[in-house]
Design an enzyme around this catalytic site. Structure first.
Site, short mmCIF file in Angstrom:
data_model
loop_
_atom_site.label_atom_id
_atom_site.label_comp_id
_atom_site.label_asym_id
_atom_site.label_seq_id
_atom_site.Cartn_x
_atom_site.Cartn_y
_atom_site.Cartn_z
CG ASP A 1 -2.49 10.30 9.46
OD1 ASP A 1 -3.64 10.17 9.93
OD2 ASP A 1 -2.12 9.75 8.40
CG HIS B 1 -2.83 6.64 4.30
ND1 HIS B 1 -3.24 7.50 3.32
CD2 HIS B 1 -3.71 5.61 4.31
CE1 HIS B 1 -4.34 7.01 2.76
NE2 HIS B 1 -4.64 5.87 3.32
CB CYS C 1 -3.18 4.15 0.95
SG CYS C 1 -4.64 4.01 -0.06
CE LYS D 1 -9.31 6.25 7.33
NZ LYS D 1 -9.28 5.07 6.46
CD GLN E 1 -6.66 3.50 10.51
OE1 GLN E 1 -7.40 2.90 11.29
NE2 GLN E 1 -6.94 3.61 9.22
C1 PLP Z 1 -3.21 6.45 8.73
C2 PLP Z 1 -4.14 7.07 7.74
N1 PLP Z 1 -3.96 8.34 7.36
C3 PLP Z 1 -4.78 8.94 6.49
C4 PLP Z 1 -5.83 8.29 5.91
C5 PLP Z 1 -6.69 9.00 4.93
O1 PLP Z 1 -7.96 9.16 5.41
P1 PLP Z 1 -9.13 9.73 4.45
O2 PLP Z 1 -9.09 8.90 3.22
O3 PLP Z 1 -10.36 9.53 5.26
O4 PLP Z 1 -8.82 11.17 4.19
C6 PLP Z 1 -6.05 6.96 6.25
C7 PLP Z 1 -7.15 6.19 5.61
O5 PLP Z 1 -7.02 5.07 5.21
C8 PLP Z 1 -5.19 6.33 7.19
O6 PLP Z 1 -5.37 5.06 7.54
#
Ligand code: PLP
Lengths: 428, 151
Positions: free
Chosen positions: A222, A145, A386, A248, A225
């Site tokens: 990370d 992401h 993203c 999430k 998800q």
């Molecule tokens: C794999 C992954 N990492 C990081 C993020 C970023 O999360 P946040 O926008 O809640 O900080 C997301 C959100 O879409 C994600 O799907």
């Protein structure tokens, strides 16, 4: 599963293990715990399949937040008065709860952040900035992401370090041979996504962490998800950092978590300065508070933390094993139904996947697929999620993505299929 | 539902399938790129201007049906128009897709009136306007290549 969503539940409460696996999941009953799931959009029942973007909230979470503001609101760690004491106790209890949820060794290893993005930026700017030298390398993957790419790019610009990425295969899996080649004596940090939001791939994180740690390379996972869909045990993963977002995980926005190995957090300098993170301040200099306060400058998201605590209680009452089984069945069924539609190509066909179905439809742009599905009440995401490098890897400008949660039903997959068929008719 | 069939009118679907003026313009003297970073749409508009009049307009790129059909119809509509006439057309078009057009005005839009359904889908306004923003950038810039970020 009695009491799910109705009360504050302790881990596993009400979940009786049957021989041979987790108890089945009563989806109709669960759906009643989520007020928004019985609403209609554009005159059709809402079919919410955009859970990777953000999840819906059970009533227990919504109620906990309004109860906090209606009856318990105060700042924490500051007042000597009754409400402040109670808010402080409640906030700290959630930290303990998160530590248990992730199986962290200690709640000192749990830092509250605004979300995954802020957690990763914290590690980049505190840990990364204090250890990286010109020519050092940070290793990520081609399926990250943007929030696990851009903080490292900024860090590399600041330090003269170099960012490398492990390529992905046509199925959307990491190229493990390339991983071994890219993990070198120059690598100072590995940052990998556990479960890809764009492809659904579950990466073999435990194995990759072992390889990295054998070379003395710390690893950030990370978990934005993975935390909502897989049982996470940071000690079993043996990772050094693990980040996730409350929103999430069926909790509120504005709250997230960074787990950090205590020995590393101890050595790291603070990132943001302000109230709550100091031991003492003079005009000549300051000393830092012990963990975890050292990394939590300013008034935190108190009500949101309390909402997150309720979300975790709710999830644990349903049971992460039951959730995993239900979601695997949903994904397998959706994959079969959508793959068999004429003109549809799945993007991301890894062997080990969860909760995400990305696809493109011949002759229909994902954006148009999204609008037509929306007209059927079906909420999906269309775009690059993203994760533009993933789109570039697969040679598509965007994909349509359905992402599931444990409250989704098999009937909802049929609504998705009908919507895709209608899109093909409109554009036929 | 009426909203959807008004959005995806046959003319739009047809221009999406076989867009007009879909090519690089060899003797262009203006060029601009339009990007919609939210959905990944990207297109380039080329113009050949003579004495402040658009002699020819073409485009290429990838995008949803709305953005492609809009570019296709736009390149046809601005041909032979002066810079000011093209800008006035954009202004009316923009008011059409955002639902702010006076009832008396639609006929002045000709074929572009098929985009009236967009106004019921606010997030698609950007798709419909992308090529127009690129056109405006090309008109504004005497230089060869400009880039419009998000419209
Ligand atoms: C794999 C992954 N990492 C990081 C993020 C970023 O999360 P946040 O926008 O809640 O900080 C997301 C959100 O879409 C994600 O799907």
């Amino acid at each position: 599963m009695s009491g799910v969503g109705a009360t504050r539940a302790s881990p596993g409460r009400g979940v009786t293990r049957k021989a041979g696996g987790a108890p089945p999941l009563d989806v109709e009953r669960i759906r009643r715990d989520f007020p928004i799931l019985s609403s209609t959009v554009r005159g059709k029942p809402l079919v919410y399949l955009d859970n990777a973007a953000t999840s819906q909230k059970p009533r227990a979470v919504i109620d906990a937040i309004s109860r906090f503001y209606a009856a318990e609101n105060a700042n924490i760690h500051r007042g000597v008065h009754y409400l402040s004491e109670r808010a402080t106790v409640a906030y700290d209890a959630v930290r303990e709860q998160v530590a248990r949820f992730l199986n962290a060794g200690s709640s000192r290893e749990i830092i509250f952040t605004r979300g995954t993005t802020e957690a990763i930026n914290l590690v980049a700017q505190s840990y990364g900035r204090s250890v990286l030298r010109p020519g050092d390398e940070v290793l990520i993957t081609g399926m990250e992401h943007h929030s696990n790419i851009v903080p490292w790019q900024l860090l590399c610009e600041q330090t003269g370090a170099v960012l490398r990425a492990v390529p992905i295969t046509d199925a959307g899996e990491l190229d493990l041979d390339a991983f071994d080649r890219l993990l070198t004596g120059r690598t100072r940090l590995l940052a990998i996504v556990h479960l890809s939001n764009a492809l659904g791939t579950i990466n073999p994180v435990q194995q990759l962490v072992a390889r990295a740690r054998a070379r003395g390379v710390p690893v950030l996972v990370d978990g934005a998800q993975s935390a909502p869909h897989l049982a996470v045990d940071v000690q079993a993963l043996d990772c050094d950092f693990f980040a996730f977002s409350g929103h999430k995980l069926f909790g509120p926005t504005g709250i997230g978590v960074l787990y950090g190995r205590e020995s590393l957090l101890e050595r790291m300098p603070p990132w943001q300065g302000g109230g709550d993170m100091i031991a003492s301040v003079t005009l000549e200099g300051s000393t830092w508070a012990p963990l975890p306060a050292k990394f939590e400058a300013g008034t935190p998201a108190i009500a949101q933390a309390i909402g997150l605590g309720q979300a975790i209680s709710y999830l644990e009452a349903v049971g992460m094993d039951a959730i995993r089984i239900w979601e695997s069945q949903l994904l397998a069924h959706a994959t079969e139904r959508v793959r068999d539609l004429p003109g549809v190509r799945l993007i991301g066909t890894a062997r080990d996947k969860a909760s995400v179905l990305s696809f493109v439809v011949d002759g229909v742009h994902p954006h148009d697929v999204g609008t037509i599905l929306d007209d059927e009440g079906v909420a999906i995401r269309a775009g690059h999620h993203c994760a533009q490098p993933v789109m570039q890897r697969f040679g598509v400008p965007a994909t349509a993505r359905a992402s599931f949660a444990f409250y989704n039903s098999f009937e909802e997959i049929e609504a998705l299929v009908r919507g895709i068929e209608r899109a093909r008719q409109v554009f036929g | 539902m009426a909203g959807l069939s008004e959005l995806y009118q046959n003319v739009i679907l047809e221009h999406n399938r076989s867009p007009r003026n879909y090519r690089v313009l060899e003797n262009a003297n203006r060029e601009a790129e339009g990007n919609n970073p939210l959905c990944g749409d990207q297109l380039t508009v080329w113009l050949r201007m003579e004495d402040d009049v658009i002699q020819e307009a073409t485009f290429q790129g990838s995008g949803c049906a709305i953005s492609k059909a809009s570019a296709s119809l736009m390149t046809g509509a601005v041909k032979g128009k002066s810079r000011r006439q093209a800008e006035e057309l954009f202004d009316r078009f923009h008011r059409l897709v955002t639902g702010r057009l006076e009832p008396s005005e639609p006929e002045t839009l000709g074929k572009l009136a098929v985009f009236s359904g967009v106004s019921a889908f606010p997030i698609r306004v950007k798709c419909a306007s992308l090529s127009w923003h690129a056109l405006k950038a090309a008109l504004d810039q005497p230089g060869k290549i400009v880039s419009t970020e998000q419209p």
